[in-house]
Design an enzyme around this catalytic site. Structure first.
Site, PDB file in Angstrom:
ATOM      1  N   CYS A  10     183.744   5.213 106.954  1.00  0.00           N
ATOM      2  CA  CYS A  10     184.254   6.467 106.409  1.00  0.00           C
ATOM      3  C   CYS A  10     183.196   6.990 105.438  1.00  0.00           C
ATOM      4  O   CYS A  10     182.173   6.345 105.219  1.00  0.00           O
ATOM      5  CB  CYS A  10     185.581   6.204 105.701  1.00  0.00           C
ATOM      6  SG  CYS A  10     186.541   7.671 105.360  1.00  0.00           S
ATOM      7  N   CYS A  85     186.255   9.421 110.134  1.00  0.00           N
ATOM      8  CA  CYS A  85     186.117  10.811 109.688  1.00  0.00           C
ATOM      9  C   CYS A  85     184.883  11.394 110.365  1.00  0.00           C
ATOM     10  O   CYS A  85     183.970  10.668 110.750  1.00  0.00           O
ATOM     11  CB  CYS A  85     186.036  10.925 108.166  1.00  0.00           C
ATOM     12  SG  CYS A  85     184.530  10.302 107.416  1.00  0.00           S
ATOM     13  N   CYS A  92     176.496   8.202 111.167  1.00  0.00           N
ATOM     14  CA  CYS A  92     176.409   6.799 111.589  1.00  0.00           C
ATOM     15  C   CYS A  92     174.972   6.473 111.987  1.00  0.00           C
ATOM     16  O   CYS A  92     174.378   7.161 112.821  1.00  0.00           O
ATOM     17  CB  CYS A  92     177.354   6.555 112.758  1.00  0.00           C
ATOM     18  SG  CYS A  92     177.468   4.834 113.259  1.00  0.00           S
TER      19      CYS A  92
END
Length: 141
Positions: A10, A85, A92
């Protein structure tokens, strides 16, 4: 059977990823799965006390969780990454995208700026959505 290493990501590792980590650990035990579940954020913002409270209402204690950054897991072999999210999904790191990647955006209840009742409703809704997602995710893998 090989252990599954699941990393939930997140933005701040304070709320949604902490809730998901709690449920994934809980359901993994119930399903007798060999899993290690971790959570991390793009940043580590500390554990949201309302997330701890909302999970306690469902009998799951996440008060001993720590808020971590993704970099802390760069030397851990991760088999599954869950981004909870859109910001985490977009941010990422490439090396984590080599794992089995699942994205599910959940609204951030900590961003609700209203009366206590509205905030409570947002946390309840988020918890229930993540609870259902976590159980379904583990059943599918």
């Amino acid at each position: 059977m090989k252990n599954l290493n699941i990393l939930v990501i997140c933005t701040g590792n304070s709320c949604r990823s902490q809730i998901a980590e709690g449920y994934l650990k809980f359901f993994s035990r119930k399903l007798n799965m060999n899993t290690n579940v971790y959570s991390a954020g793009i940043r580590a913002e500390g554990i949201n006390k309302k997330a701890v409270e909302i999970m306690a209402k469902d009998g799951i204690d996440i008060s001993n969780h720590t808020s971590n950054t993704i970099e802390e897991y760069k030397n851990t072999e991760i088999s599954h990454v869950i981004t909870v999210c859109d910001h985490a999904n977009e941010s990422c790191p490439i090396y984590l995208k080599k794992a089995n990647l699942t994205h599910q955006n959940f609204s951030d209840p900590s961003k609700v700026k209203s009366c206590n009742l509205e905030i409570q409703i947002a946390f309840d809704r988020c918890r229930e959505e993540i609870k259902l997602f976590s159980f379904d995710f583990l059943k599918k893998i």
